[in-house]
Write an enzyme that holds these catalytic residues in place. Structure first.
Site, PDB file in Angstrom:
ATOM      1  N   PHE A   1       0.816  -1.223   0.000  1.00  0.00           N
ATOM      2  CA  PHE A   1       0.000   0.000   0.000  1.00  0.00           C
ATOM      3  C   PHE A   1       0.845   1.266   0.000  1.00  0.00           C
ATOM      4  O   PHE A   1       0.360   2.344  -0.351  1.00  0.00           O
ATOM      5  CB  PHE A   1      -0.975   0.007   1.187  1.00  0.00           C
ATOM      6  CG  PHE A   1      -0.419   0.571   2.474  1.00  0.00           C
ATOM      7  CD1 PHE A   1       0.311  -0.218   3.341  1.00  0.00           C
ATOM      8  CD2 PHE A   1      -0.621   1.911   2.806  1.00  0.00           C
ATOM      9  CE1 PHE A   1       0.824   0.298   4.529  1.00  0.00           C
ATOM     10  CE2 PHE A   1      -0.118   2.436   3.984  1.00  0.00           C
ATOM     11  CZ  PHE A   1       0.613   1.627   4.844  1.00  0.00           C
ATOM     12  N   LYS A   2       2.116   1.165   0.358  1.00  0.00           N
ATOM     13  CA  LYS A   2       2.961   2.357   0.441  1.00  0.00           C
ATOM     14  C   LYS A   2       3.151   3.043  -0.915  1.00  0.00           C
ATOM     15  O   LYS A   2       3.421   4.231  -0.973  1.00  0.00           O
ATOM     16  CB  LYS A   2       4.292   1.994   1.079  1.00  0.00           C
ATOM     17  CG  LYS A   2       4.081   1.602   2.536  1.00  0.00           C
ATOM     18  CD  LYS A   2       5.363   1.369   3.278  1.00  0.00           C
ATOM     19  CE  LYS A   2       5.114   1.173   4.755  1.00  0.00           C
ATOM     20  NZ  LYS A   2       4.520  -0.156   5.074  1.00  0.00           N
ATOM     21  N   ASP A   3       2.949   2.281  -2.017  1.00  0.00           N
ATOM     22  CA  ASP A   3       3.038   2.907  -3.342  1.00  0.00           C
ATOM     23  C   ASP A   3       2.012   4.032  -3.504  1.00  0.00           C
ATOM     24  O   ASP A   3       2.264   4.999  -4.210  1.00  0.00           O
ATOM     25  CB  ASP A   3       2.783   1.864  -4.442  1.00  0.00           C
ATOM     26  CG  ASP A   3       3.939   0.880  -4.596  1.00  0.00           C
ATOM     27  OD1 ASP A   3       5.106   1.297  -4.468  1.00  0.00           O
ATOM     28  OD2 ASP A   3       3.676  -0.311  -4.859  1.00  0.00           O
TER      29      ASP A   3
END
Ligand SMILES: *Cc1c(COP(=O)(O)O)cnc(C)c1O
Length: 467
Positions: free
Chosen positions: A110-112
């Protein structure tokens, strides 16, 4: 919109200054001076928007004229065009739970979602100011690769990421070190993640070095990362069938409190959900805080969900600021208490407010694997071990549930990123997505250095002098 520090000792700054500052200069974290609200009519109108359009509608409330709107729109479009799903973050029902897949970016976590945008934002701000920046960070896996993919090949930016040599998963190591752009520097430290983190902190504390080399940060203390994450809480709600919107709980597998804090802000902005549910693995400091009001660090234990193996949750300070009614004096006192006694304790009255904001639960290592196995058997869907922690906790809460609430669990990583845990749980490996297909054959580049601050400083100095 202007930004204040949770410690109250800086003059308010603009959005772009807040993004460039990272950590506030007084050691606090930056927050908008007020939380913008959106009414229920407006939320209804959001229904028609694509993910990038929704991001624009929400970001503009926080950016407040600091970036020309056509520019902001373009930065958002550019960021989400790299995702491999047309919805960016698709929501689907599996069994009795909705799963929001946040892993369709290039590094499959999810960090993208935040770091693609932050990379483009940095590049634009630096071009405007005719400045350059050298990002320095330590990673235990996911943040490093997402940050590297966020800035690879960008002008005026170099990135130096420290990872513990031989101690990140093979997929994570390959993802980071196979990016060969000349502005990307991977440093494999002969030590642990904590060594890397300590070295980075020591280098940032050397203000002379920091200024001379224009150091910048990408960890989740950066306000732009929180802002970018607010969007998918609204998005998840808007993707639900109308009949499912009455009572909604969103379950968040948590480590640093960055993801769920964005959900808290979404709720404060007016998103009509009932509860945010914080799901921990065995490193359950945040879970214990919500259950007992006692925030107390202990040793980090390694788990199947390594991106949640954290004890000091940096974004917790932002929540504490709101809990303490925006009183920076009280925030400072709480952190003095933490330093002196190893804990922050809140009384009954505040604790009941915490419990209005959050539900909570945690999963042991064994429960994480058995949840992957059971869920796969019941629905055919393969969870990654972080998401499995959330699904386990959702199941616990559903059992106590009388009024048939809808549960959404955020899926924070693609299962192919953690093939060994999945294999152990279900006896086979998850299908490999396109972006990982040839990863074993890719050429890699990294520099091995001792766990020594001077050695890392010398390396940075040397590489920059060669450019
Ligand atoms: C970073 C990460 C988390 C934890 O998110 P926080 O914002 O630190 O709470 C959970 N799952 C995955 C896969 C991650 O990469």
């Amino acid at each position: 919109m202007r930004y204040l520090s949770t410690r109250g000792q800086i003059e308010p700054v603009s959005f772009t200054d807040a993004v460039m500052m990272g950590l506030a200069n007084d050691g606090g974290l930056l927050l908008p001076e007020s939380i913008p609200t959106v009414g229920s009519r407006e939320i209804e109108q959001f229904q028609e928007l694509s993910y990038p359009e929704l991001a624009f509608a929400l970001f503009r409330l926080f950016v407040g004229g600091d970036i020309p709107e056509p520019v902001l729109e373009k930065l958002i479009q550019q960021s989400y065009a790299t995702f491999d799903h047309p919805a960016v973050a698709p929501l689907a029902r599996h069994g009795d739970i909705f799963i929001l897949e946040l892993f369709h970016g290039q590094t499959l976590a999810f960090k993208d979602i935040a770091l693609q945008f932050l990379g483009n934002l940095f590049a634009w701000i630096l071009a405007e100011r005719q400045e350059s920046m050298n990002i320095l960070g330590a990673t235990s896996g996911d943040t490093g690769s997402a940050a590297i993919y966020g800035v690879r090949g960008k002008k005026n930016i170099n990135i130096f990421i420290l990872h513990p040599h031989g101690k990140v998963s093979p997929v994570q190591e390959k993802q980071m070190t196979s990016v060969l752009d000349p502005n990307v520097f991977n440093i494999a430290v002969e030590g642990t993640f904590d060594d890397g983190q300590r070295i980075v902190k020591e280098i940032f504390a050397d203000l002379d070095f920091k200024r001379t080399h224009h150091l910048g940060a990408v960890n989740s203390i950066n306000w732009a990362r929180i802002m970018a994450q607010i969007v998918y809480y609204f998005w998840a709600f808007l993707q639900l069938p109308a009949a499912e919107r009455k009572t909604v709980d969103i379950v968040v597998p948590s480590g640093n409190f960055g993801n769920i804090f964005a959900g808290y802000l979404a709720k404060r902005m007016g998103l009509p959900i009932r509860r945010l549910v914080l799901a921990s693995n065995e490193n359950n400091i945040l879970n214990r805080f919500i259950a007992t009001g006692d925030y107390r660090c202990s040793e980090v234990v390694p788990t199947w969900s390594p991106s949640m193996d954290i004890q000091v949750a940096s974004n917790f300070e932002r929540y504490l600021y709101y809990l303490l009614e925006g009183n920076p004096e009280k925030v400072r006192q709480a952190f003095v208490q933490l330093r002196e006694t190893g804990a922050i304790a809140v009384g009954e009255e505040l604790l009941s407010r915490v419990r209005e904001d959050f539900g909570t639960g945690f999963a042991t290592n064994d429960e994480t694997l058995s949840t992957i196995a059971d869920f796969h058997q019941q629905t055919g869907y393969i969870l990654d071990p972080h998401t499995a922690v959330g699904v386990k906790v959702a199941g616990q809460l559903r059992r106590d549930e009388k009024d048939g609430a809808t549960f959404i669990c955020l899926a924070t990583a693609h299962p192919a990123k953690f093939p060994d845990a999945v294999h152990r749980a279900i006896g086979s490996y998850p299908p490999v997505p396109e972006s990982l297909r040839d990863i074993d054959q890719r050429q890699c580049r990294f520099q091995i250095l001792p766990a020594d601050t001077t050695a890392v400083k010398n390396y940075i100095r040397e590489q920059l002098s060669l450019q």
